[in-house]
Design a protein around this motif. Structure first.
Motif, PDB file in Angstrom:
ATOM      1  N   ILE A  29      -6.955   3.739   5.110  1.00  0.00           N
ATOM      2  CA  ILE A  29      -7.691   5.000   5.464  1.00  0.00           C
ATOM      3  C   ILE A  29      -7.047   6.251   4.466  1.00  0.00           C
ATOM      4  O   ILE A  29      -7.703   6.853   4.005  1.00  0.00           O
ATOM      5  CB  ILE A  29      -8.010   5.335   6.721  1.00  0.00           C
ATOM      6  CG1 ILE A  29      -8.661   4.182   7.622  1.00  0.00           C
ATOM      7  CG2 ILE A  29      -8.463   6.684   6.836  1.00  0.00           C
ATOM      8  CD1 ILE A  29      -8.582   4.414   9.227  1.00  0.00           C
ATOM      9  N   LYS A  30      -5.600   6.088   4.678  1.00  0.00           N
ATOM     10  CA  LYS A  30      -4.899   7.247   4.021  1.00  0.00           C
ATOM     11  C   LYS A  30      -5.011   7.325   2.459  1.00  0.00           C
ATOM     12  O   LYS A  30      -5.192   8.409   1.784  1.00  0.00           O
ATOM     13  CB  LYS A  30      -3.369   7.446   4.472  1.00  0.00           C
ATOM     14  CG  LYS A  30      -2.746   8.458   4.180  1.00  0.00           C
ATOM     15  CD  LYS A  30      -1.283   8.692   4.654  1.00  0.00           C
ATOM     16  CE  LYS A  30      -0.448   9.546   3.930  1.00  0.00           C
ATOM     17  NZ  LYS A  30       0.884   9.894   4.846  1.00  0.00           N
ATOM     18  N   TYR A  31      -4.767   6.165   1.854  1.00  0.00           N
ATOM     19  CA  TYR A  31      -4.457   6.089   0.430  1.00  0.00           C
ATOM     20  C   TYR A  31      -5.792   5.695  -0.315  1.00  0.00           C
ATOM     21  O   TYR A  31      -5.619   5.088  -1.211  1.00  0.00           O
ATOM     22  CB  TYR A  31      -3.455   5.225   0.150  1.00  0.00           C
ATOM     23  CG  TYR A  31      -2.217   5.678   0.644  1.00  0.00           C
ATOM     24  CD1 TYR A  31      -1.474   6.751   0.173  1.00  0.00           C
ATOM     25  CD2 TYR A  31      -1.264   4.970   1.670  1.00  0.00           C
ATOM     26  CE1 TYR A  31      -0.401   7.390   0.490  1.00  0.00           C
ATOM     27  CE2 TYR A  31      -0.299   5.487   1.959  1.00  0.00           C
ATOM     28  CZ  TYR A  31       0.287   6.765   1.690  1.00  0.00           C
ATOM     29  OH  TYR A  31       1.419   7.207   2.192  1.00  0.00           O
ATOM     30  N   ILE A  38       0.796  -0.902  -0.002  1.00  0.00           N
ATOM     31  CA  ILE A  38      -0.017  -0.095  -0.037  1.00  0.00           C
ATOM     32  C   ILE A  38       0.894   1.307  -0.098  1.00  0.00           C
ATOM     33  O   ILE A  38       0.544   2.115  -0.606  1.00  0.00           O
ATOM     34  CB  ILE A  38      -0.872  -0.033   1.013  1.00  0.00           C
ATOM     35  CG1 ILE A  38      -2.017  -1.177   1.343  1.00  0.00           C
ATOM     36  CG2 ILE A  38      -1.604   1.356   1.304  1.00  0.00           C
ATOM     37  CD1 ILE A  38      -2.784  -1.461   2.415  1.00  0.00           C
ATOM     38  N   TYR A  39       1.926   1.120   0.812  1.00  0.00           N
ATOM     39  CA  TYR A  39       2.625   2.334   0.885  1.00  0.00           C
ATOM     40  C   TYR A  39       3.590   2.759  -0.321  1.00  0.00           C
ATOM     41  O   TYR A  39       3.680   3.808  -0.616  1.00  0.00           O
ATOM     42  CB  TYR A  39       3.773   2.299   2.054  1.00  0.00           C
ATOM     43  CG  TYR A  39       4.751   3.391   2.309  1.00  0.00           C
ATOM     44  CD1 TYR A  39       4.307   4.415   3.045  1.00  0.00           C
ATOM     45  CD2 TYR A  39       5.979   3.408   1.846  1.00  0.00           C
ATOM     46  CE1 TYR A  39       4.953   5.612   2.922  1.00  0.00           C
ATOM     47  CE2 TYR A  39       6.775   4.575   2.154  1.00  0.00           C
ATOM     48  CZ  TYR A  39       6.455   5.666   2.766  1.00  0.00           C
ATOM     49  OH  TYR A  39       7.216   6.685   2.830  1.00  0.00           O
ATOM     50  N   LYS A  40       4.157   1.487  -1.156  1.00  0.00           N
ATOM     51  CA  LYS A  40       4.676   1.755  -2.240  1.00  0.00           C
ATOM     52  C   LYS A  40       3.978   2.446  -3.463  1.00  0.00           C
ATOM     53  O   LYS A  40       4.377   3.119  -4.120  1.00  0.00           O
ATOM     54  CB  LYS A  40       5.333   0.346  -2.631  1.00  0.00           C
ATOM     55  CG  LYS A  40       6.488   0.094  -1.915  1.00  0.00           C
ATOM     56  CD  LYS A  40       7.158  -0.963  -2.473  1.00  0.00           C
ATOM     57  CE  LYS A  40       8.698  -1.242  -1.788  1.00  0.00           C
ATOM     58  NZ  LYS A  40       9.156  -2.768  -2.292  1.00  0.00           N
ATOM     59  N   THR A  41       2.662   1.731  -3.548  1.00  0.00           N
ATOM     60  CA  THR A  41       1.779   1.985  -4.660  1.00  0.00           C
ATOM     61  C   THR A  41       0.810   3.147  -4.403  1.00  0.00           C
ATOM     62  O   THR A  41       0.433   3.913  -5.260  1.00  0.00           O
ATOM     63  CB  THR A  41       0.758   0.659  -5.238  1.00  0.00           C
ATOM     64  OG1 THR A  41       0.165   0.560  -3.885  1.00  0.00           O
ATOM     65  CG2 THR A  41       1.586  -0.308  -5.326  1.00  0.00           C
ATOM     66  N   ILE A  65      -1.279  -0.479  11.455  1.00  0.00           N
ATOM     67  CA  ILE A  65      -0.458   0.218  10.404  1.00  0.00           C
ATOM     68  C   ILE A  65      -1.290   0.065   9.020  1.00  0.00           C
ATOM     69  O   ILE A  65      -1.443   1.085   8.219  1.00  0.00           O
ATOM     70  CB  ILE A  65       0.878  -0.069  10.341  1.00  0.00           C
ATOM     71  CG1 ILE A  65       1.422   0.449  11.587  1.00  0.00           C
ATOM     72  CG2 ILE A  65       1.623   0.475   9.168  1.00  0.00           C
ATOM     73  CD1 ILE A  65       2.917  -0.143  11.980  1.00  0.00           C
ATOM     74  N   THR A  66      -1.505  -1.235   8.564  1.00  0.00           N
ATOM     75  CA  THR A  66      -2.087  -1.381   7.534  1.00  0.00           C
ATOM     76  C   THR A  66      -3.609  -0.661   7.295  1.00  0.00           C
ATOM     77  O   THR A  66      -3.914  -0.097   6.167  1.00  0.00           O
ATOM     78  CB  THR A  66      -2.365  -3.005   7.041  1.00  0.00           C
ATOM     79  OG1 THR A  66      -1.009  -3.594   7.331  1.00  0.00           O
ATOM     80  CG2 THR A  66      -2.901  -3.365   5.952  1.00  0.00           C
TER      81      THR A  66
END
Length: 71
Positions: free
Chosen positions: A68-70, A13-16, A62-63
């Motif tokens: 929520i963020k992305y 999720i963080y990378k994409t 965290i996931t």
């Protein structure tokens, strides 16, 4: 081992910068179940289970925050 299973998803999720296809309800449900398991382990003085579920709660949390963020 359960806690480690959430790390690849969080990294992806963080990378994409996308949480497409992931269910916030599912991950929030995992968090709720982990909280109840932590409480149960505490009441039963099962500190190994409490520690393991605590780690799972952190990494699943965290996931969940990344979802929520992305969104």
């Amino acid at each position: 081992i359960n806690a480690l299973l959430f790390i690849p998803q969080a990294i992806n999720i963080y990378k994409t910068k996308s949480a497409k296809g992931l269910s916030l309800t599912t991950f929030a449900g995992f968090n709720i179940m982990q909280i109840f398991t932590i409480l149960h382990a505490y009441l039963r003085n099962d500190y190994v289970l409490m520690f393991g579920m605590g780690l799972s709660f952190i990494f699943c949390g965290i996931t969940t925050l990344f979802i929520i963020k992305y969104r």
